[in-house]
Design a protein around this motif. Structure first.
Motif, mmCIF file in Angstrom:
data_model
loop_
_atom_site.group_PDB
_atom_site.id
_atom_site.type_symbol
_atom_site.label_atom_id
_atom_site.label_comp_id
_atom_site.label_asym_id
_atom_site.label_seq_id
_atom_site.Cartn_x
_atom_site.Cartn_y
_atom_site.Cartn_z
ATOM 1 N N ALA A 185 0.836 -1.212 0.000
ATOM 2 C CA ALA A 185 0.000 0.000 0.000
ATOM 3 C C ALA A 185 0.866 1.255 0.000
ATOM 4 N N THR A 186 1.590 1.465 -1.108
ATOM 5 C CA THR A 186 2.480 2.622 -1.224
ATOM 6 C C THR A 186 1.840 3.794 -1.950
ATOM 7 N N ASN A 187 0.655 3.587 -2.519
ATOM 8 C CA ASN A 187 -0.050 4.662 -3.212
ATOM 9 C C ASN A 187 -1.543 4.379 -3.205
ATOM 10 N N ILE A 188 -2.317 5.360 -3.632
ATOM 11 C CA ILE A 188 -3.769 5.245 -3.586
ATOM 12 C C ILE A 188 -4.285 4.147 -4.512
ATOM 13 N N GLN A 189 -3.646 3.959 -5.671
ATOM 14 C CA GLN A 189 -4.097 2.917 -6.587
ATOM 15 C C GLN A 189 -3.973 1.531 -5.964
ATOM 16 N N ASN A 190 -2.821 1.242 -5.382
ATOM 17 C CA ASN A 190 -2.639 -0.048 -4.725
ATOM 18 C C ASN A 190 -3.609 -0.210 -3.556
ATOM 19 N N ALA A 191 -3.823 0.865 -2.813
ATOM 20 C CA ALA A 191 -4.747 0.817 -1.680
ATOM 21 C C ALA A 191 -6.164 0.517 -2.151
ATOM 22 N N THR A 192 -6.549 1.064 -3.291
ATOM 23 C CA THR A 192 -7.887 0.814 -3.827
ATOM 24 C C THR A 192 -8.068 -0.649 -4.192
ATOM 25 N N ILE A 193 -7.039 -1.252 -4.787
ATOM 26 C CA ILE A 193 -7.104 -2.674 -5.142
ATOM 27 C C ILE A 193 -7.263 -3.526 -3.893
ATOM 28 N N ILE A 194 -6.454 -3.239 -2.872
ATOM 29 C CA ILE A 194 -6.525 -3.999 -1.625
ATOM 30 C C ILE A 194 -7.870 -3.796 -0.951
ATOM 31 N N ALA A 195 -8.359 -2.557 -0.941
ATOM 32 C CA ALA A 195 -9.630 -2.246 -0.285
ATOM 33 C C ALA A 195 -10.788 -2.994 -0.938
ATOM 34 N N VAL A 196 -10.818 -3.013 -2.267
ATOM 35 C CA VAL A 196 -11.894 -3.718 -2.973
ATOM 36 C C VAL A 196 -11.855 -5.208 -2.645
ATOM 37 N N ALA A 197 -10.648 -5.780 -2.615
ATOM 38 C CA ALA A 197 -10.518 -7.204 -2.283
ATOM 39 C C ALA A 197 -11.018 -7.490 -0.869
ATOM 40 N N ALA B 100 0.752 -5.049 -9.253
ATOM 41 C CA ALA B 100 1.485 -4.157 -8.355
ATOM 42 C C ALA B 100 1.340 -4.568 -6.890
ATOM 43 N N VAL B 101 0.261 -5.258 -6.579
ATOM 44 C CA VAL B 101 0.016 -5.706 -5.206
ATOM 45 C C VAL B 101 0.708 -7.046 -4.944
ATOM 46 N N GLY B 102 0.933 -7.794 -6.010
ATOM 47 C CA GLY B 102 1.674 -9.041 -5.911
ATOM 48 C C GLY B 102 1.003 -10.113 -5.071
ATOM 49 N N ILE B 103 1.821 -10.855 -4.341
ATOM 50 C CA ILE B 103 1.365 -12.001 -3.565
ATOM 51 C C ILE B 103 0.461 -11.612 -2.411
ATOM 52 N N TYR B 104 0.465 -10.341 -2.026
ATOM 53 C CA TYR B 104 -0.299 -9.927 -0.852
ATOM 54 C C TYR B 104 -1.799 -9.920 -1.081
ATOM 55 N N LEU B 105 -2.221 -10.023 -2.333
ATOM 56 C CA LEU B 105 -3.655 -10.135 -2.603
ATOM 57 C C LEU B 105 -4.157 -11.548 -2.294
ATOM 58 N N PRO B 106 -3.574 -12.602 -2.869
ATOM 59 C CA PRO B 106 -4.018 -13.955 -2.489
ATOM 60 C C PRO B 106 -3.752 -14.302 -1.028
ATOM 61 N N LEU B 107 -2.743 -13.666 -0.428
ATOM 62 C CA LEU B 107 -2.453 -13.942 0.981
ATOM 63 C C LEU B 107 -3.560 -13.450 1.911
ATOM 64 N N LEU B 108 -4.489 -12.674 1.379
ATOM 65 C CA LEU B 108 -5.611 -12.209 2.201
ATOM 66 C C LEU B 108 -6.458 -13.365 2.718
ATOM 67 N N VAL B 109 -6.419 -14.503 2.024
ATOM 68 C CA VAL B 109 -7.255 -15.636 2.440
ATOM 69 C C VAL B 109 -6.791 -16.214 3.774
ATOM 70 N N ILE B 110 -5.549 -15.929 4.183
ATOM 71 C CA ILE B 110 -5.092 -16.379 5.509
ATOM 72 C C ILE B 110 -4.753 -15.192 6.404
ATOM 73 N N GLU B 111 -5.186 -14.008 5.996
ATOM 74 C CA GLU B 111 -4.956 -12.803 6.786
ATOM 75 C C GLU B 111 -5.858 -12.824 8.025
ATOM 76 N N PRO B 112 -5.288 -12.676 9.235
ATOM 77 C CA PRO B 112 -6.105 -12.663 10.449
ATOM 78 C C PRO B 112 -7.251 -11.667 10.409
#
Length: 217
Positions: free
Chosen positions: A42-54, A108-120
């Motif tokens: 989450a280094t910029n608003i675009q990446n944050a938007t992708i993570i937020a939607v997920a 741009a978000v890389g592996i951290y998007l699929p890793l959400l499935v095991i995110e606490p």
């Protein structure tokens, strides 16, 4: 602040602190959840938007579906149910985001998007022995998502501004003041500062309520 409001807040502060997921008990600031996607990609608003939607498409639906299934299965399988539910939903979420929303920008978000499935942040609820209603799962999932997204965009905006001098393509300064903000170490340090100020704000708010009640007595 009106007297009645002060008394209500003082009498219910413990309950409000437990239920509030935006300010008093933010999942990131107070519980340390969702740190990896905030500190690293989450280094910029675009990446944050992708993570937020997920997270929006995953957190509350996972909690609701897993809650429903858990009511008909033994408690010993709750952890597995939450993870498998998140994985199953992520397959659909990833397809929709890739095909209709963000496309290659998701890289741009890389592996951290699929890793959400095991995110606490998403599956932590399985650890609670107390069962909850599906309507409660929706409400708590919604406010938890809201609290996470608030810190996510705050951090992404600050990091982008400090590193580049702009936010979402809008230029505020000719150049960034702190290029390190784009790095994980910079994100970690900045989040620590934000958390310290946030917690100070929460403590100040609680003290004001306590002093306000004493003045009314």
């Amino acid at each position: 602040m009106k007297d009645g409001r002060i008394r209500y807040l003082a009498e219910n502060m413990d309950r409000l602190s437990r239920r509030d997921r935006v300010f008093l008990n933010n999942p990131v600031i107070m519980q340390g959840l969702g740190l990896a996607p905030i500190i690293i990609p989450a280094t910029n608003i675009q990446n944050a938007t992708i993570i937020a939607v997920a997270v929006i498409l995953l957190l509350t639906p996972t909690r609701m579906v897993a809650t429903f299934i858990s009511r008909h299965v033994g408690d010993g399988f709750r952890a597995l149910i939450y993870v498998l539910t998140a994985c199953t939903l992520y397959a659909g979420v990833s397809y929709v985001m890739d095909q209709y929303l963000f496309g290659t920008a998701m890289q741009a978000v890389g592996i951290y998007l699929p890793l959400l499935v095991i995110e606490p942040l998403i599956i932590k609820r399985y650890g609670s022995a107390q069962r909850e209603r599906i309507s409660t799962s929706f409400k708590k999932g919604f406010v938890t998502t809201l609290g996470f997204c608030l810190v996510l965009f705050l951090m992404a905006g600050l990091r982008e501004l400090l590193a580049t001098g702009a936010i979402g393509g809008i230029i505020f300064f000719k150049k960034g003041f702190l290029p390190m903000a784009e790095m994980p170490a910079g994100g970690f340090i900045l989040l620590g500062l934000v958390a310290a100020l946030w917690r100070a704000g929460v403590n100040t708010f609680k003290k004001r309520i306590s002093l306000g009640v004493k003045k009314l007595q």
